[in-house]
Scaffold this motif. Structure first.
Motif, PDB file in Angstrom:
ATOM      1  N   GLU A   2      -5.221   2.977  -0.184  1.00 13.17           N
ATOM      2  CA  GLU A   2      -5.608   3.447   1.146  1.00 13.17           C
ATOM      3  C   GLU A   2      -6.411   2.368   1.877  1.00 13.17           C
ATOM      4  O   GLU A   2      -6.265   2.183   3.096  1.00 13.17           O
ATOM      5  CB  GLU A   2      -6.416   4.741   1.048  1.00 13.17           C
ATOM      6  CG  GLU A   2      -5.600   5.996   0.802  1.00 13.17           C
ATOM      7  CD  GLU A   2      -4.769   6.411   2.021  1.00 13.17           C
ATOM      8  OE1 GLU A   2      -4.789   5.703   3.056  1.00 13.17           O
ATOM      9  OE2 GLU A   2      -4.080   7.443   1.925  1.00 13.17           O
ATOM     10  N   MET A   3      -7.253   1.651   1.146  1.00 16.90           N
ATOM     11  CA  MET A   3      -8.019   0.564   1.748  1.00 16.90           C
ATOM     12  C   MET A   3      -7.097  -0.567   2.221  1.00 16.90           C
ATOM     13  O   MET A   3      -7.307  -1.159   3.283  1.00 16.90           O
ATOM     14  CB  MET A   3      -9.058   0.040   0.755  1.00 16.90           C
ATOM     15  CG  MET A   3     -10.168   1.037   0.445  1.00 16.90           C
ATOM     16  SD  MET A   3     -11.225   0.509  -0.936  1.00 16.90           S
ATOM     17  CE  MET A   3     -11.955  -0.976  -0.242  1.00 16.90           C
ATOM     18  N   LEU A  19       0.754   4.051  -2.915  1.00 16.73           N
ATOM     19  CA  LEU A  19       0.395   5.445  -2.645  1.00 16.73           C
ATOM     20  C   LEU A  19       1.490   6.405  -3.126  1.00 16.73           C
ATOM     21  O   LEU A  19       1.207   7.552  -3.475  1.00 16.73           O
ATOM     22  CB  LEU A  19       0.150   5.633  -1.151  1.00 16.73           C
ATOM     23  CG  LEU A  19      -1.137   4.991  -0.624  1.00 16.73           C
ATOM     24  CD1 LEU A  19      -1.154   4.991   0.906  1.00 16.73           C
ATOM     25  CD2 LEU A  19      -2.367   5.719  -1.161  1.00 16.73           C
ATOM     26  N   SER A  70       0.832  -1.208   0.000  1.00 10.02           N
ATOM     27  CA  SER A  70       0.000   0.000   0.000  1.00 10.02           C
ATOM     28  C   SER A  70       0.863   1.253   0.000  1.00 10.02           C
ATOM     29  O   SER A  70       0.557   2.235  -0.693  1.00 10.02           O
ATOM     30  CB  SER A  70      -0.942  -0.003   1.204  1.00 10.02           C
ATOM     31  OG  SER A  70      -0.242   0.155   2.422  1.00 10.02           O
ATOM     32  N   VAL A  77      -6.754   8.038  -9.377  1.00  9.45           N
ATOM     33  CA  VAL A  77      -7.484   8.305  -8.142  1.00  9.45           C
ATOM     34  C   VAL A  77      -8.129   7.049  -7.588  1.00  9.45           C
ATOM     35  O   VAL A  77      -8.194   6.853  -6.358  1.00  9.45           O
ATOM     36  CB  VAL A  77      -8.531   9.418  -8.359  1.00  9.45           C
ATOM     37  CG1 VAL A  77      -9.583   8.992  -9.358  1.00  9.45           C
ATOM     38  CG2 VAL A  77      -9.173   9.821  -7.044  1.00  9.45           C
ATOM     39  N   TYR A  78      -8.573   6.157  -8.448  1.00 10.46           N
ATOM     40  CA  TYR A  78      -9.211   4.925  -7.981  1.00 10.46           C
ATOM     41  C   TYR A  78      -8.184   3.952  -7.400  1.00 10.46           C
ATOM     42  O   TYR A  78      -8.453   3.274  -6.399  1.00 10.46           O
ATOM     43  CB  TYR A  78      -9.994   4.267  -9.117  1.00 10.46           C
ATOM     44  CG  TYR A  78     -11.122   5.140  -9.617  1.00 10.46           C
ATOM     45  CD1 TYR A  78     -12.262   5.338  -8.848  1.00 10.46           C
ATOM     46  CD2 TYR A  78     -11.025   5.786 -10.851  1.00 10.46           C
ATOM     47  CE1 TYR A  78     -13.298   6.155  -9.303  1.00 10.46           C
ATOM     48  CE2 TYR A  78     -12.050   6.606 -11.310  1.00 10.46           C
ATOM     49  CZ  TYR A  78     -13.178   6.787 -10.526  1.00 10.46           C
ATOM     50  OH  TYR A  78     -14.191   7.595 -10.973  1.00 10.46           O
ATOM     51  N   ASP A  79      -7.000   3.891  -8.024  1.00 15.22           N
ATOM     52  CA  ASP A  79      -5.931   3.056  -7.462  1.00 15.22           C
ATOM     53  C   ASP A  79      -5.497   3.590  -6.091  1.00 15.22           C
ATOM     54  O   ASP A  79      -5.254   2.817  -5.162  1.00 15.22           O
ATOM     55  CB  ASP A  79      -4.729   3.020  -8.409  1.00 15.22           C
ATOM     56  CG  ASP A  79      -4.974   2.127  -9.615  1.00 15.22           C
ATOM     57  OD1 ASP A  79      -5.894   1.293  -9.550  1.00 15.22           O
ATOM     58  OD2 ASP A  79      -4.241   2.269 -10.614  1.00 15.22           O
ATOM     59  N   LEU A  80      -5.397   4.911  -5.968  1.00 13.98           N
ATOM     60  CA  LEU A  80      -5.005   5.493  -4.683  1.00 13.98           C
ATOM     61  C   LEU A  80      -6.010   5.132  -3.594  1.00 13.98           C
ATOM     62  O   LEU A  80      -5.633   4.822  -2.450  1.00 13.98           O
ATOM     63  CB  LEU A  80      -4.880   7.015  -4.815  1.00 13.98           C
ATOM     64  CG  LEU A  80      -3.707   7.508  -5.672  1.00 13.98           C
ATOM     65  CD1 LEU A  80      -3.812   9.014  -5.890  1.00 13.98           C
ATOM     66  CD2 LEU A  80      -2.375   7.162  -5.000  1.00 13.98           C
ATOM     67  N   GLU A  81      -7.270   5.145  -3.951  1.00 19.10           N
ATOM     68  CA  GLU A  81      -8.302   4.769  -2.989  1.00 19.10           C
ATOM     69  C   GLU A  81      -8.143   3.312  -2.557  1.00 19.10           C
ATOM     70  O   GLU A  81      -8.282   2.976  -1.374  1.00 19.10           O
ATOM     71  CB  GLU A  81      -9.683   4.989  -3.600  1.00 19.10           C
ATOM     72  CG  GLU A  81     -10.823   4.688  -2.648  1.00 19.10           C
ATOM     73  CD  GLU A  81     -12.182   4.948  -3.268  1.00 19.10           C
ATOM     74  OE1 GLU A  81     -13.191   4.821  -2.554  1.00 19.10           O
ATOM     75  OE2 GLU A  81     -12.242   5.283  -4.476  1.00 19.10           O
ATOM     76  N   ARG A  82      -7.828   2.446  -3.512  1.00 21.29           N
ATOM     77  CA  ARG A  82      -7.651   1.026  -3.188  1.00 21.29           C
ATOM     78  C   ARG A  82      -6.428   0.812  -2.299  1.00 21.29           C
ATOM     79  O   ARG A  82      -6.457  -0.009  -1.380  1.00 21.29           O
ATOM     80  CB  ARG A  82      -7.525   0.213  -4.478  1.00 21.29           C
ATOM     81  CG  ARG A  82      -8.803   0.188  -5.310  1.00 21.29           C
ATOM     82  CD  ARG A  82      -8.649  -0.687  -6.536  1.00 21.29           C
ATOM     83  NE  ARG A  82      -9.827  -0.597  -7.390  1.00 21.29           N
ATOM     84  CZ  ARG A  82      -9.901   0.158  -8.480  1.00 21.29           C
ATOM     85  NH1 ARG A  82      -8.876   0.893  -8.858  1.00 21.29           N
ATOM     86  NH2 ARG A  82     -11.020   0.182  -9.198  1.00 21.29           N
TER      87      ARG A  82
END
Length: 205
Positions: free
Chosen positions: A33-34, A20, A16, A26-31
């Motif tokens: 973060e998850m 990051l 992760s 933006v969608y990869d960054l969200e994943r």
């Protein structure tokens, strides 16, 4: 050996952190973060440490994840080894600590010896490079390489530091309670082997 859950949590955290750092979508960054949140949840579930505290200690770094480096100084006086009593747990360890950026490994161990013992030292041969996960240390959220250097006292006098309360020399058969977060009995006893047999090859995992 560290438990599998901790190994998995560290790997998820490292993935992760790298994601990051290098991702732009933006969608990869969200994943990613998850994934980071999942690694925190795993460690929290098994340790009870609060997630905010874990975020500061375990998941607060940026950039590509790499192991941390811990340096330890090995100094003998006759047949007795130099140890310091840690204020945090009241147990004893080889002088040392985290390596600071901007200093070489040898410069770091000399600095730690000065700060923790009052002695001015010179660092010599590298005796061991150990991966903390292979030894009988308490579980840690960090992946740590431990470096042990043979050192010689060049001056100064024994004096406790901000993180230490006592300084002393101990024989192999009179070791005090050791701070196993920092060094194990097996590791300290191996240093006596290097004292007796100076040409032993470096100890590595």
């Amino acid at each position: 050996m560290e438990p599998k859950w901790l190994e998995w949590a560290k790997r998820i955290q490292a993935i992760s952190q790298a994601g990051l750092e290098y991702s732009r979508d933006v969608y990869d960054l969200e994943r990613f973060e998850m994934l980071r949140a999942l690694s925190l949840e795993i460690v929290h579930e098994h340790t009870g440490v609060g997630t905010e505290r874990l975020r500061d200690l375990f998941a607060g770094e940026t950039g590509y994840a790499t192991p941390k480096v811990d340096v330890r100084g090995v100094i003998f006086r006759d047949e007795r080894i130099l140890l310091v009593r840690e204020r945090l747990d009241g147990a004893w360890s080889l002088p040392g600590g985290w390596a600071d950026i901007g200093l070489s490994a040898k410069e770091n161990v000399v600095k730690e010896i000065r700060e923790e013992t009052g002695y001015e030292a010179e660092a010599g041969r590298l005796l061991a490079v150990l991966d903390k996960k292979f030894h009988d240390h308490p579980v840690s959220p960090f992946h740590v390489y431990k470096m042990f250097f043979r050192c010689e006292i060049m001056g100064g006098e024994a004096a406790a530091g901000l993180e230490t309360s006592e300084v002393g020399f101990f024989g192999e058969n009179e070791l005090p309670p050791l701070s196993v977060e920092r060094n194990t009995e097996k590791q300290v006893r191996r240093m006596f082997d290097f004292r007796r047999t100076p040409d032993l090859p470096a100890w590595t995992d």
